[in-house]
Design an enzyme around this catalytic site. Structure first.
Site, mmCIF file in Angstrom:
data_model
loop_
_atom_site.group_PDB
_atom_site.id
_atom_site.type_symbol
_atom_site.label_atom_id
_atom_site.label_comp_id
_atom_site.label_asym_id
_atom_site.label_seq_id
_atom_site.Cartn_x
_atom_site.Cartn_y
_atom_site.Cartn_z
ATOM 1 C CG ASN A 158 -56.059 -26.403 32.658
ATOM 2 O OD1 ASN A 158 -56.929 -25.534 32.626
ATOM 3 N ND2 ASN A 158 -56.052 -27.502 32.358
ATOM 4 N N PRO A 182 -60.491 -14.539 33.871
ATOM 5 C CG PRO A 182 -58.792 -13.640 32.778
ATOM 6 C CD PRO A 182 -59.896 -13.111 33.389
ATOM 7 C CG ASP A 183 -57.459 -19.042 38.397
ATOM 8 O OD1 ASP A 183 -58.127 -20.032 38.856
ATOM 9 O OD2 ASP A 183 -56.373 -18.826 39.170
ATOM 10 C CD GLU A 254 -66.390 -27.866 26.759
ATOM 11 O OE1 GLU A 254 -65.868 -28.947 26.857
ATOM 12 O OE2 GLU A 254 -66.730 -27.594 25.527
ATOM 13 C CG LEU A 255 -67.625 -29.401 33.600
ATOM 14 C CD1 LEU A 255 -68.924 -29.758 34.259
ATOM 15 C CD2 LEU A 255 -67.416 -27.891 33.981
ATOM 16 C CB CYS A 288 -59.697 -30.886 31.023
ATOM 17 S SG CYS A 288 -59.275 -30.219 29.214
HETATM 18 P P1 NAD Z 1 -62.113 -24.196 39.323
HETATM 19 O O1 NAD Z 1 -63.527 -24.626 38.734
HETATM 20 O O2 NAD Z 1 -61.594 -23.898 40.435
HETATM 21 O O3 NAD Z 1 -61.996 -22.805 38.634
HETATM 22 C C1 NAD Z 1 -62.121 -22.462 37.234
HETATM 23 C C2 NAD Z 1 -62.588 -20.867 36.980
HETATM 24 O O4 NAD Z 1 -63.672 -20.657 37.443
HETATM 25 C C3 NAD Z 1 -61.492 -19.928 37.609
HETATM 26 O O5 NAD Z 1 -61.219 -18.926 36.923
HETATM 27 C C4 NAD Z 1 -62.219 -19.663 39.011
HETATM 28 O O6 NAD Z 1 -61.697 -18.259 39.557
HETATM 29 C C5 NAD Z 1 -63.622 -19.720 38.378
HETATM 30 N N1 NAD Z 1 -64.558 -19.862 39.557
HETATM 31 C C6 NAD Z 1 -64.455 -20.591 40.497
HETATM 32 N N2 NAD Z 1 -65.428 -20.712 41.510
HETATM 33 C C7 NAD Z 1 -66.453 -19.936 40.812
HETATM 34 C C8 NAD Z 1 -67.760 -19.843 41.096
HETATM 35 N N3 NAD Z 1 -68.654 -20.153 42.077
HETATM 36 N N4 NAD Z 1 -68.581 -18.970 40.073
HETATM 37 C C9 NAD Z 1 -67.994 -18.495 39.099
HETATM 38 N N5 NAD Z 1 -66.566 -18.753 38.795
HETATM 39 C C10 NAD Z 1 -65.876 -19.476 39.583
HETATM 40 O O7 NAD Z 1 -60.979 -25.005 38.290
HETATM 41 P P2 NAD Z 1 -59.590 -25.167 38.269
HETATM 42 O O8 NAD Z 1 -58.936 -25.698 39.254
HETATM 43 O O9 NAD Z 1 -59.151 -23.697 38.136
HETATM 44 O O10 NAD Z 1 -59.182 -25.696 36.837
HETATM 45 C C11 NAD Z 1 -58.929 -27.021 36.705
HETATM 46 C C12 NAD Z 1 -60.140 -27.768 36.484
HETATM 47 O O11 NAD Z 1 -60.656 -27.452 34.855
HETATM 48 C C13 NAD Z 1 -59.998 -29.480 35.873
HETATM 49 O O12 NAD Z 1 -60.974 -30.076 36.561
HETATM 50 C C14 NAD Z 1 -59.915 -29.377 34.700
HETATM 51 O O13 NAD Z 1 -60.208 -30.881 34.189
HETATM 52 C C15 NAD Z 1 -61.015 -28.459 34.112
HETATM 53 N N6 NAD Z 1 -60.669 -28.053 32.676
HETATM 54 C C16 NAD Z 1 -61.452 -28.645 31.717
HETATM 55 C C17 NAD Z 1 -61.272 -28.499 30.431
HETATM 56 C C18 NAD Z 1 -62.323 -28.891 29.348
HETATM 57 O O14 NAD Z 1 -62.235 -28.375 28.338
HETATM 58 N N7 NAD Z 1 -63.153 -29.558 29.817
HETATM 59 C C19 NAD Z 1 -60.150 -27.619 29.991
HETATM 60 C C20 NAD Z 1 -59.390 -26.996 30.967
HETATM 61 C C21 NAD Z 1 -59.682 -27.299 32.386
#
Ligand code: NAD
Length: 517
Positions: A158, A182-183, A254-255, A288
């Site tokens: 995002n 990265p994603d 950071e979630l 987020c």
């Molecule tokens: P996601 O957790 O699905 O994926 C994030 C990253 O983690 C991707 O690169 C993905 O490939 C990787 N990933 C997924 N499963 C994994 C695992 N088991 N082990 C290691 N890596 C893994 O999240 P998303 O849907 O891509 O992103 C959106 C989320 O991120 C939303 O919940 C948003 O609120 C959060 N977010 C938080 C912040 C913050 O600063 N708090 C900033 C941006 C986004």
């Protein structure tokens, strides 16, 4: 629709060539606006991840041996390069994620701000801190900051450029190497940024890029890391946190969020309406810290709702690579379907759609209208879960205590926004909300852009934080180097312990009184 002129096949070949992946597998990257294929992105496997760590470790030994000033000179050149090439990053980011150009450009500014902050602040934060030692005058103790080693950095789609490069910056400045994942949806813009770091003078191999899904390579990234910096969903954060704990390494998580905005009775709507629009619909609501819950008192609800809806209906949504649209596409059809499912579930259970509520296939496969709902009940999915799209809900309150209680009624604690003309009163309300970021008379940018202060989540929104001194120090281990100038700590064999106890008690009392210890 054709890709921006800067996104040439040569550039795409260079960027995909930066991924450590020997196995020949790939994942199609598609243009978010159209669904058309842009390029095949190589996919790494666990062996590639180990190769990436080995290379980063070798380069890190060199990098950490450089004086801090030399490392900062690289970052100064990187800053200058990015200032000149931010719009190419925006081109790539738009193609991959479908975000509006304004948002893509602003995201590059986050990296610039973090970089310039730490260029200035790092020498003070990382310098040795000398303290008086255990015995006054004859001993010293010095805290020395040592880089962790190689950081595993995992970022979402995002805000891909900021959550990769802004978080890489303090790790690198502290002397670490990085294995960056990265994603799959958002790797190209990140690789371009890493290329700029190398152009600025980073030692070869210091930042490695691996690509793949979490289940494929997530474990290998955490297993081989000395520290993990993760941004993403709360569900994935729990998996990574557990694995980091098992390996006894530190991590920052950071979630997600379900962020509230409280409009107090004395709020100035001329400011609050555009501010709430920005805080709700920036990045098509895929932020987020964006606002998914708006609390307005019964007294001002009608006036606020009327003006807010007019402003929402004026949002320009489109698929273009110029600065005209206010809002772009969602990142993927899957994300659009998730958002749509939340809205449909709410409507089926009695929510009222005040505006929006539908997909926009006429604009592209992943577009969704800016949407405002009301009449939300606790059984609706979006009452508690993060929707992560251009959807917000209006709720009523009658007393400020009630508004605070409603704002706090969530497992999350990432961001909160409070609007009121009496800033002291608004701040007092903000301080009562359990969130890592509180913005008074702004939605989210004021806290996030204040790079001297930390930014992180409470409760299920995360562990640890970024920015500020803590955002750099977390990438270091602290070594306590203690020096005794004369050996006075050991007791000779003939020590008279009754006298020794007396002397020690008197000495400890004196030191407390003199403020020595
Ligand atoms: P996601 O957790 O699905 O994926 C994030 C990253 O983690 C991707 O690169 C993905 O490939 C990787 N990933 C997924 N499963 C994994 C695992 N088991 N082990 C290691 N890596 C893994 O999240 P998303 O849907 O891509 O992103 C959106 C989320 O991120 C939303 O919940 C948003 O609120 C959060 N977010 C938080 C912040 C913050 O600063 N708090 C900033 C941006 C986004």
């Amino acid at each position: 629709m054709s890709l921006p002129a800067s996104v040439t096949s040569e550039l795409l070949a260079k960027l995909t060539g930066m991924v450590v992946a020997a196995g020949g597998r790939s994942h199609p990257v598609t243009e978010a606006y159209t669904g058309d294929k842009v390029v095949d992105l190589p996919q790494s496997d666990p062996a590639d991840v180990r190769t990436a760590y080995a290379a980063a470790r070798e380069a890190q030994a060199v990098w950490a041996s450089w004086p801090l000033k030399r490392r900062l000179d690289v970052m100064k050149r990187f800053h200058e390069l990015l200032l000149g090439k931010g719009l190419i990053v925006a081109d790539l980011m738009q193609a991959e994620t479908g975000k509006a150009r304004r948002m893509a450009f602003e995201e590059t500014c986050d990296v610039l701000m973090v970089t310039s902050h730490y260029i200035k602040a790092a020498p003070g934060i990382l310098k040795d801190k000398k303290h008086g030692g255990v015995v006054p005058l004859v001993s010293t103790s010095t805290e020395v900051r040592i880089p962790k080693g190689v950081v595993g950095l995992i970022s979402p789609w995002n805000f891909p450029f900021a959550t990769s490069l802004s978080d890489a910056m303090p790790a690198l400045i502290a002397g670490n190497g990085i294995v960056l994942k990265p994603d799959n949806k958002s790797t190209l813009n990140v690789a371009f940024g890493v290329g700029l770091l190398y152009e600025a003078g980073l030692p070869a191999g210091l930042v490695q890029i691996v690509c793949g899904t979490g289940p494929d390579i997530g474990s290998a990234i955490v297993e081989n890391a000395d520290y993990v910096m993760f941004t993403g969903s709360t569900a994935t954060g729990r998996v990574i946190g557990a694995q980091a704990g098992q390996n006894l390494i530190g991590c920052t998580l950071e979630l997600g969020g379900k962020n509230p905005l409280i409009l107090l009775d004395d709020a100035n709507l001329d400011d609050a309406i555009p501010g709430t629009i920005m805080a709700t619909f920036l990045n098509a609501g895929q932020a987020c810290m964006h606002i998914e819950r708006i609390y307005v008192s019964d007294r001002r609800r009608e006036e606020f709702t009327k003006r807010f809806l007019e402003a929402v209906q004026a949002i320009r949504v489109d698929a273009t690579y110029d600065f005209t649209p206010d809002m772009g596409s969602l990142v993927s059809v899957a994300q659009r379907e998730r958002v749509q499912a939340h809205v449909e579930d709410a409507v089926a259970k009695g929510a009222t759609v005040l505006t929006g509520g539908k997909a926009r296939p006429d604009l592209g496969p992943a577009f969704f209208e800016p949407t405002v709902l009301t009449d939300i009940t606790p059984d609706m999915i979006l009452a508690r879960a993060e929707t992560f799209g251009p959807v917000t809900s209006i709720y009523s309150y009658s007393t400020v205590d009630e508004a605070v209680a409603l704002a706090n009624d969530t497992e999350y604690g990432l961001n909160a926004s409070v609007w009121g003309s009496d800033r002291t009163a608004a701040e007092a309300v903000g301080r009562r909300i359990r969130a890592g970021n509180v913005n008074i008379n702004d939605g989210l940018a004021t806290s996030y852009a204040s790079k001297k202060s930390t930014s992180g989540g409470f409760k299920a929104s995360g562990v640890g934080s970024r920015h500020g001194d803590a955002g750099l120090l977390k990438y270091t281990d602290v070594q306590n180097v203690a020096v005794l100038k004369k050996q006075v700590l050991s007791n000779p064999p003939d020590t008279d312990w009754s006298k020794q106890v007396d002397r020690t008690v008197k000495g400890l009392r004196l030191m407390r009184k003199l403020g020595i210890r």
